[in-house]
Design an enzyme around this catalytic site. Structure first.
Site, PDB file in Angstrom:
ATOM      1  N   SER A 195     -18.718  43.686 -13.775  1.00 55.10           N
ATOM      2  CA  SER A 195     -18.555  45.023 -13.198  1.00 55.10           C
ATOM      3  C   SER A 195     -18.949  46.104 -14.190  1.00 55.10           C
ATOM      4  O   SER A 195     -18.437  46.148 -15.305  1.00 55.10           O
ATOM      5  CB  SER A 195     -17.097  45.256 -12.793  1.00 55.10           C
ATOM      6  OG  SER A 195     -16.674  44.259 -11.893  1.00 55.10           O
ATOM      7  N   HIS A 231     -21.757  46.115  -7.872  1.00 51.72           N
ATOM      8  CA  HIS A 231     -22.593  44.928  -7.978  1.00 51.72           C
ATOM      9  C   HIS A 231     -23.781  45.092  -7.042  1.00 51.72           C
ATOM     10  O   HIS A 231     -23.623  45.222  -5.843  1.00 51.72           O
ATOM     11  CB  HIS A 231     -21.817  43.674  -7.576  1.00 51.72           C
ATOM     12  CG  HIS A 231     -20.718  43.338  -8.523  1.00 51.72           C
ATOM     13  ND1 HIS A 231     -20.871  42.442  -9.553  1.00 51.72           N
ATOM     14  CD2 HIS A 231     -19.457  43.787  -8.605  1.00 51.72           C
ATOM     15  CE1 HIS A 231     -19.741  42.359 -10.225  1.00 51.72           C
ATOM     16  NE2 HIS A 231     -18.863  43.164  -9.676  1.00 51.72           N
ATOM     17  N   HIS A 279     -16.966  36.753  -6.068  1.00 53.69           N
ATOM     18  CA  HIS A 279     -15.570  36.610  -6.481  1.00 53.69           C
ATOM     19  C   HIS A 279     -14.751  35.905  -5.404  1.00 53.69           C
ATOM     20  O   HIS A 279     -14.963  36.113  -4.214  1.00 53.69           O
ATOM     21  CB  HIS A 279     -14.954  37.982  -6.742  1.00 53.69           C
ATOM     22  CG  HIS A 279     -15.638  38.770  -7.815  1.00 53.69           C
ATOM     23  ND1 HIS A 279     -16.715  39.573  -7.568  1.00 53.69           N
ATOM     24  CD2 HIS A 279     -15.376  38.857  -9.149  1.00 53.69           C
ATOM     25  CE1 HIS A 279     -17.105  40.141  -8.710  1.00 53.69           C
ATOM     26  NE2 HIS A 279     -16.314  39.725  -9.680  1.00 53.69           N
ATOM     27  N   TYR A 308     -11.805  36.657  -4.650  1.00 53.60           N
ATOM     28  CA  TYR A 308     -11.053  37.643  -3.855  1.00 53.60           C
ATOM     29  C   TYR A 308     -11.866  38.239  -2.715  1.00 53.60           C
ATOM     30  O   TYR A 308     -11.308  38.831  -1.798  1.00 53.60           O
ATOM     31  CB  TYR A 308     -10.490  38.764  -4.746  1.00 53.60           C
ATOM     32  CG  TYR A 308     -11.503  39.631  -5.456  1.00 53.60           C
ATOM     33  CD1 TYR A 308     -12.271  40.568  -4.763  1.00 53.60           C
ATOM     34  CD2 TYR A 308     -11.683  39.519  -6.826  1.00 53.60           C
ATOM     35  CE1 TYR A 308     -13.202  41.358  -5.428  1.00 53.60           C
ATOM     36  CE2 TYR A 308     -12.605  40.303  -7.497  1.00 53.60           C
ATOM     37  CZ  TYR A 308     -13.364  41.220  -6.796  1.00 53.60           C
ATOM     38  OH  TYR A 308     -14.277  41.986  -7.440  1.00 53.60           O
ATOM     39  N   GLU A 309     -13.182  38.086  -2.764  1.00 52.35           N
ATOM     40  CA  GLU A 309     -14.003  38.593  -1.661  1.00 52.35           C
ATOM     41  C   GLU A 309     -13.900  37.695  -0.438  1.00 52.35           C
ATOM     42  O   GLU A 309     -14.365  38.070   0.639  1.00 52.35           O
ATOM     43  CB  GLU A 309     -15.465  38.692  -2.101  1.00 52.35           C
ATOM     44  CG  GLU A 309     -15.696  39.761  -3.147  1.00 52.35           C
ATOM     45  CD  GLU A 309     -17.123  39.750  -3.657  1.00 52.35           C
ATOM     46  OE1 GLU A 309     -17.970  40.362  -2.999  1.00 52.35           O
ATOM     47  OE2 GLU A 309     -17.387  39.115  -4.688  1.00 52.35           O
ATOM     48  N   ALA A 333     -15.571  42.268 -16.778  1.00 53.69           N
ATOM     49  CA  ALA A 333     -14.645  43.345 -17.109  1.00 53.69           C
ATOM     50  C   ALA A 333     -13.250  42.722 -17.116  1.00 53.69           C
ATOM     51  O   ALA A 333     -12.928  41.921 -16.239  1.00 53.69           O
ATOM     52  CB  ALA A 333     -14.726  44.443 -16.059  1.00 53.69           C
ATOM     53  N   MET A 378     -10.694  38.539 -13.023  1.00 61.14           N
ATOM     54  CA  MET A 378     -10.761  37.857 -11.721  1.00 61.14           C
ATOM     55  C   MET A 378     -12.054  37.064 -11.532  1.00 61.14           C
ATOM     56  O   MET A 378     -12.473  36.824 -10.397  1.00 61.14           O
ATOM     57  CB  MET A 378     -10.633  38.895 -10.595  1.00 61.14           C
ATOM     58  CG  MET A 378      -9.370  39.730 -10.680  1.00 61.14           C
ATOM     59  SD  MET A 378      -9.374  41.032  -9.441  1.00 61.14           S
ATOM     60  CE  MET A 378      -8.014  42.060 -10.034  1.00 61.14           C
ATOM     61  N   SER A 379     -12.669  36.658 -12.616  1.00 56.36           N
ATOM     62  CA  SER A 379     -13.924  35.894 -12.473  1.00 56.36           C
ATOM     63  C   SER A 379     -14.011  34.860 -13.583  1.00 56.36           C
ATOM     64  O   SER A 379     -12.998  34.444 -14.131  1.00 56.36           O
ATOM     65  CB  SER A 379     -15.124  36.848 -12.536  1.00 56.36           C
ATOM     66  OG  SER A 379     -15.238  37.431 -13.819  1.00 56.36           O
ATOM     67  N   ASN A 428      -9.727  48.269 -19.520  1.00 58.99           N
ATOM     68  CA  ASN A 428      -8.426  48.920 -19.350  1.00 58.99           C
ATOM     69  C   ASN A 428      -7.388  48.058 -20.046  1.00 58.99           C
ATOM     70  O   ASN A 428      -7.645  46.882 -20.336  1.00 58.99           O
ATOM     71  CB  ASN A 428      -8.082  49.047 -17.852  1.00 58.99           C
ATOM     72  CG  ASN A 428      -8.049  47.684 -17.172  1.00 58.99           C
ATOM     73  OD1 ASN A 428      -9.094  47.133 -16.821  1.00 58.99           O
ATOM     74  ND2 ASN A 428      -6.862  47.126 -17.014  1.00 58.99           N
ATOM     75  N   HIS A 441     -10.050  50.784 -10.217  1.00 60.07           N
ATOM     76  CA  HIS A 441     -11.363  50.129 -10.260  1.00 60.07           C
ATOM     77  C   HIS A 441     -12.449  51.082 -10.779  1.00 60.07           C
ATOM     78  O   HIS A 441     -13.352  50.669 -11.504  1.00 60.07           O
ATOM     79  CB  HIS A 441     -11.717  49.601  -8.863  1.00 60.07           C
ATOM     80  CG  HIS A 441     -13.013  48.862  -8.799  1.00 60.07           C
ATOM     81  ND1 HIS A 441     -13.267  47.733  -9.563  1.00 60.07           N
ATOM     82  CD2 HIS A 441     -14.146  49.082  -8.075  1.00 60.07           C
ATOM     83  CE1 HIS A 441     -14.496  47.297  -9.301  1.00 60.07           C
ATOM     84  NE2 HIS A 441     -15.050  48.103  -8.414  1.00 60.07           N
TER      85      HIS A 441
HETATM   86  N1  HPA Z   1      -6.663  42.766 -14.409  1.00 64.86           N
HETATM   87  C1  HPA Z   1      -7.447  41.912 -13.727  1.00 64.86           C
HETATM   88  N2  HPA Z   1      -8.755  42.035 -13.646  1.00 64.86           N
HETATM   89  C2  HPA Z   1      -9.327  43.061 -14.290  1.00 64.86           C
HETATM   90  C3  HPA Z   1      -8.578  43.996 -15.010  1.00 64.86           C
HETATM   91  C4  HPA Z   1      -7.175  43.834 -15.073  1.00 64.86           C
HETATM   92  O1  HPA Z   1      -6.429  44.619 -15.696  1.00 64.86           O
HETATM   93  N3  HPA Z   1      -9.468  44.887 -15.525  1.00 64.86           N
HETATM   94  C5  HPA Z   1     -10.707  44.506 -15.124  1.00 64.86           C
HETATM   95  N4  HPA Z   1     -10.634  43.405 -14.369  1.00 64.86           N
END
Ligand code: HPA
Length: 273
Positions: A31, A62, A84, A86-87, A114, A212-213, A236, A248
Site C-alpha cells: 500500500s 493498488h 488480500h 480481507y477482500e 505497509a 494484513m498480507s 503507523n 488507511h
Molecule cells: N495493523 C494492521 N495492518 C496494517 C497496519 C496496522 O496497524 N498498518 C498498516 N497495515
C-alpha cells in the site's frame, strides 16, 4: 474443471508472451509503495484484467497491474496491487500470482508491505527487514490437497525469509545510509485494525510489526522453493501504542513518503540478488 496448476500455466504462458524476458525478480509493492514501478527502465505494462484466471484488485491505493522493466542489468516484474484475504479472496486465490510466477520461471521474490509498528523502537516511516513471520491469519494457503508439482505436503518454514538476501539488504542499507530495522511480522486477516488488547497479545508473541498480507505469500513462495525477501514500511504505530486511531489514508500517505528510501534500497538489493 481446470486445477490451479493448469490455470497458473495458462496465465504464465500469457505473461511470457507479453514480457520480453523471464523476470529475475518479482517485486510485490505494498500500500502506497507502487512508485517503485516508475523507476524501472524500458517499461512494459500488463493490466491484471488481461491475464487469464487472474483475480481483480479492489482496494484503494493498488493500481492492479504488473510492470516489467530493468533495474541495473536485471529484468524485474513489479506488481502494483496484490490480493488480500480481507477482500474476500481465499488464501489460495490471494497467492495464485506466485504460482504463476514460479511457472513463468521466477525464483526470487521481494514482498513489501505497509505495517503497524508494535515495538517501541519503531517509528512511523521506518523500514523493517522481515526476519521471520507469525501466521495469525486463521488459515493457511496450503490447506487442502497438495499438488506435488508445486512442492511438498509439509514444507519447512525455518528460514522463510532468505538469510543471504537479509544480509544483502542490511549491507546495502548501511552503504546507502538508510536505517533498516529488523523484526518479526505478524500477519492478520483484517480488515479491521487490531484492538490495543490484541496488540499487547501479539507483542507478547514476539512480533515487532503487524499487517494484513505477506504471510500467505511467503508460505506459498517457500512451498515452491522460491527465495523471499520481505520489507515492511512502518506506516503507523499499532493500536494502543500511542493511543491514536489508525486511518488507511495515513497508511497510504506515509507509504508514499517512505517510497523514495524503499526504492533506493530495492534498486541496490536487486542487482545483488
Ligand atoms: N495493523 C494492521 N495492518 C496494517 C497496519 C496496522 O496497524 N498498518 C498498516 N497495515
Amino acid at each position: 474443471m481446470k486445477d490451479t496448476y493448469e490455470k497458473a500455466l495458462e496465465a504464465a504462458h500469457f505473461l511470457r508472451s507479453k514480457l520480453r524476458a523471464i523476470p529475475d525478480v518479482l517485486v510485490v509493492l505494498g500500500s502506497g509503495l507502487g512508485g517503485f514501478a516508475e523507476v524501472l527502465e524500458d517499461r512494459e505494462v500488463v493490466e491484471y484484467g488481461e491475464i487469464p484466471h487472474w483475480p481483480a484488485a479492489t482496494v484503494v491505493g493498488h493500481a492492479g497491474r504488473q510492470v516489467g522493466g530493468y533495474v541495473g542489468g536485471r529484468y524485474v516484474a513489479a506488481m502494483q496491487g496484490r490480493f488480500h484475504y480481507y477482500e474476500g479472496y481465499s488464501l489460495e486465490e490471494a497467492t495464485f500470482y506466485l504460482r504463476v510466477a514460479k511457472l513463468l520461471g521466477i525464483e526470487r521474490v521481494i514482498l513489501t508491505n505497509a505495517a503497524g509498528g508494535i515495538d517501541p523502537g519503531l517509528r512511523v516511516g521506518d523500514l523493517m527487514l522481515i526476519a521471520d513471520h507469525i501466521n495469525l491469519m486463521g488459515g493457511n494457503p496450503l490447506r487442502g490437497s497438495n499438488d506435488e508439482r508445486f512442492g511438498p505436503r509439509f514444507p519447512d518454514m525455518s528460514e522463510a525469509y532468505d538469510r543471504e538476501y537479509r544480509r544483502i539488504a542490511q549491507e546495502e542499507a548501511a552503504r546507502l545510509g538508510i536505517a533498516l530495522q529488523v523484526g518479526v511480522y505478524a500477519g492478520l486477516a483484517g480488515p479491521s485494525y487490531e484492538t490495543p488488547a490484541e496488540i499487547r497479545m501479539i507483542r507478547g508473541f514476539g512480533a515487532q510489526a503487524v499487517g494484513m498480507s505477506t504471510v500467505p505469500e511467503a508460505i506459498v513462495a517457500r512451498h515452491m522453493g522460491m527465495r523471499v525477501l520481505g520489507i515492511s514500511c512502518i506506516t503507523n504505530l499499532a493500536a494502543g501504542v500511542v493511543g491514536e486511531p489508525i486511518r488507511h489514508e495515513d497508511v497510504l500517505e506515509v507509504g508514499q513518503q517512505v517510497a523514495a528510501r524503499l526504492i533506493a534500497l530495492l534498486q541496490a538489493v536487486i542487482v545483488r540478488m
